[in-house]
Design an enzyme around this catalytic site. Structure first.
Site, mmCIF file in Angstrom:
data_model
loop_
_atom_site.group_PDB
_atom_site.id
_atom_site.type_symbol
_atom_site.label_atom_id
_atom_site.label_comp_id
_atom_site.label_asym_id
_atom_site.label_seq_id
_atom_site.Cartn_x
_atom_site.Cartn_y
_atom_site.Cartn_z
ATOM 1 N N ASN A 12 42.220 53.219 32.995
ATOM 2 C CA ASN A 12 41.896 54.297 32.756
ATOM 3 C C ASN A 12 42.262 55.349 31.502
ATOM 4 O O ASN A 12 43.553 54.941 30.245
ATOM 5 C CB ASN A 12 43.399 55.883 33.409
ATOM 6 C CG ASN A 12 43.565 56.695 32.732
ATOM 7 O OD1 ASN A 12 42.670 57.355 32.665
ATOM 8 N ND2 ASN A 12 44.651 56.898 33.454
ATOM 9 N N LYS A 14 42.108 57.716 29.590
ATOM 10 C CA LYS A 14 43.500 59.470 29.552
ATOM 11 C C LYS A 14 42.010 60.607 28.717
ATOM 12 O O LYS A 14 41.087 60.360 28.877
ATOM 13 C CB LYS A 14 44.732 59.287 29.513
ATOM 14 C CG LYS A 14 45.397 58.093 30.495
ATOM 15 C CD LYS A 14 46.753 58.103 29.909
ATOM 16 C CE LYS A 14 47.513 56.651 30.671
ATOM 17 N NZ LYS A 14 48.356 57.439 31.174
ATOM 18 N N HIS A 99 47.737 61.477 39.238
ATOM 19 C CA HIS A 99 47.835 60.601 38.991
ATOM 20 C C HIS A 99 49.316 61.584 38.174
ATOM 21 O O HIS A 99 49.549 62.410 38.263
ATOM 22 C CB HIS A 99 46.779 60.603 37.788
ATOM 23 C CG HIS A 99 47.362 59.495 36.756
ATOM 24 N ND1 HIS A 99 48.004 60.142 36.107
ATOM 25 C CD2 HIS A 99 47.271 57.851 36.426
ATOM 26 C CE1 HIS A 99 48.330 58.757 34.677
ATOM 27 N NE2 HIS A 99 47.561 58.126 35.222
ATOM 28 N N GLU A 101 50.129 62.169 35.320
ATOM 29 C CA GLU A 101 50.283 62.705 35.169
ATOM 30 C C GLU A 101 50.126 64.791 35.291
ATOM 31 O O GLU A 101 50.198 65.659 34.965
ATOM 32 C CB GLU A 101 49.529 62.208 33.042
ATOM 33 C CG GLU A 101 50.086 62.001 32.316
ATOM 34 C CD GLU A 101 49.696 60.387 32.034
ATOM 35 O OE1 GLU A 101 48.273 60.269 31.523
ATOM 36 O OE2 GLU A 101 49.953 59.197 31.673
ATOM 37 N N GLU A 171 52.329 53.459 41.179
ATOM 38 C CA GLU A 171 52.396 53.742 39.276
ATOM 39 C C GLU A 171 53.475 54.308 39.660
ATOM 40 O O GLU A 171 53.778 55.638 39.245
ATOM 41 C CB GLU A 171 51.109 54.802 39.136
ATOM 42 C CG GLU A 171 49.635 54.062 38.913
ATOM 43 C CD GLU A 171 48.874 54.032 37.626
ATOM 44 O OE1 GLU A 171 48.753 53.532 36.695
ATOM 45 O OE2 GLU A 171 48.969 55.964 37.435
ATOM 46 N N GLY A 177 53.319 54.224 30.493
ATOM 47 C CA GLY A 177 52.997 54.497 28.994
ATOM 48 C C GLY A 177 54.330 54.470 28.563
ATOM 49 O O GLY A 177 54.136 54.918 27.043
ATOM 50 N N SER A 216 52.470 50.511 32.647
ATOM 51 C CA SER A 216 52.405 49.748 31.319
ATOM 52 C C SER A 216 51.930 47.848 31.479
ATOM 53 O O SER A 216 52.620 46.490 30.883
ATOM 54 C CB SER A 216 54.352 49.117 30.606
ATOM 55 O OG SER A 216 54.253 50.409 30.404
ATOM 56 N N GLY A 238 46.907 51.993 28.855
ATOM 57 C CA GLY A 238 46.935 52.014 27.132
ATOM 58 C C GLY A 238 45.849 50.497 26.878
ATOM 59 O O GLY A 238 45.391 50.264 25.814
HETATM 60 C C1 PEP Z 1 47.969 55.366 33.338
HETATM 61 O O1 PEP Z 1 47.889 56.087 33.039
HETATM 62 O O2 PEP Z 1 47.978 55.088 34.829
HETATM 63 C C2 PEP Z 1 48.712 53.858 33.572
HETATM 64 C C3 PEP Z 1 48.861 52.961 34.248
HETATM 65 O O3 PEP Z 1 49.003 54.026 31.623
HETATM 66 P P1 PEP Z 1 49.348 52.468 31.096
HETATM 67 O O4 PEP Z 1 49.374 50.910 31.485
HETATM 68 O O5 PEP Z 1 49.235 52.670 29.493
HETATM 69 O O6 PEP Z 1 50.832 52.939 31.479
#
Ligand code: PEP
Length: 252
Positions: A12, A14, A99, A101, A171, A177, A216, A238
């Protein structure tokens, strides 16, 4: 015997990587990652980088593409939005829905998430339905109740055969993040609650549904998370932005 589900590794991006950066990423990533029959790699670029990224991977049909969001309506006067059929036309096979966000930054409700799942499925896009609890919900012992509520709300209107075609991503909001990863044990425990609820919603057909972990994930912790019982793949933010770390995760 537990069904053997193909591993799924989803990136992802983003609001990162425009068309130029997406092209450079793909050149470098495809050099580092050879096709594997036992896994599916999916990239979710930003809407404006989607076509550049897809074109850059044209010789590699093993690498699939999805969009990060769709509107729930079929079409119409929704300035700035993308419909499922436009996403399909551009070559998307998947869409992220629910998601954290979208839920917690943009205020999307369970009901809106359900509408998007239905729209995606009816237009031939595979929804990657994200569920997960906030830190205060985890601390209150509500993790399983939250993911079950989110699954029911999003999937209740789908026939079991359609539900069998979705992907789920667990998640935890507190892990996205933040650099704070769920332990493999935390992931397994939530995945097992999700698997049980999928079984209740869609019966035996739900065995086909992969459940990914996201939050993460890095090149350093990917293998341990993938080895956790019930974890069928990873959704990565990330650490998917750099070709080298993403290739290392895909090669795990
Ligand atoms: C995500 O945006 O779905 C995600 C898991 O981000 P990160 O790996 O940065 O925590």
């Amino acid at each position: 015997m537990a069904p053997r589900r193909k591993r799924v590794l989803a990136a992802n991006w983003k609001m990162n990587h425009g068309p130029t950066a997406a092209l450079a990423f793909l050149e470098s990533f495809l050099d580092r990652y050879a096709p594997h029959d036992d896994r599916t790699v999916i990239l979710f670029p930003s809407a404006l980088a989607f076509s550049a990224a897809r074109t850059a991977a044209a010789a590699r049909p093993d690498v699939r593409f999805g969009v990060q969001n769709i509107h729930s309506a079929e079409k119409g006067a929704f300035t700035g939005e993308t419909s499922a059929s436009i996403a399909r036309d551009a070559g998307a096979q998947y869409v992220l829905v629910g998601h954290s966000e979208r839920r917690h930054v943009f205020g999307e409700t369970d009901a809106q998430t359900a509408e998007k799942v239905i729209r995606a499925a009816s237009e031939g896009l595979v929804p990657v339905l994200c569920v997960g609890e906030k830190i205060e919900e985890r601390e209150a012992g509500q993790t399983d109740a939250v993911v079950v509520r989110q699954l029911r709300a999003a999937l209740q209107a789908l026939p079991p055969a359609t539900t069998a075609g979705v992907l789920i991503a667990y998640e935890p909001v507190w892990a996205i993040g933040t650099g704070r990863t769920a332990t493999p044990g935390d992931a397994s425990s939530a995945h097992s609650a999700i698997r049980a609820e999928l079984q209740a919603i869609a019966g035996a057909e739900s065995d086909a549904i992969p459940i990914l972990y996201g939050g993460s994930v890095t090149a350093a912790n990917a293998a341990a998370l993938l080895a956790a019982p019930g974890v069928d793949g990873l959704l990565v933010g990330g650490a998917s932005l750099e070709a080298e770390s993403w290739a290392s995760i895909c090669n795990s």
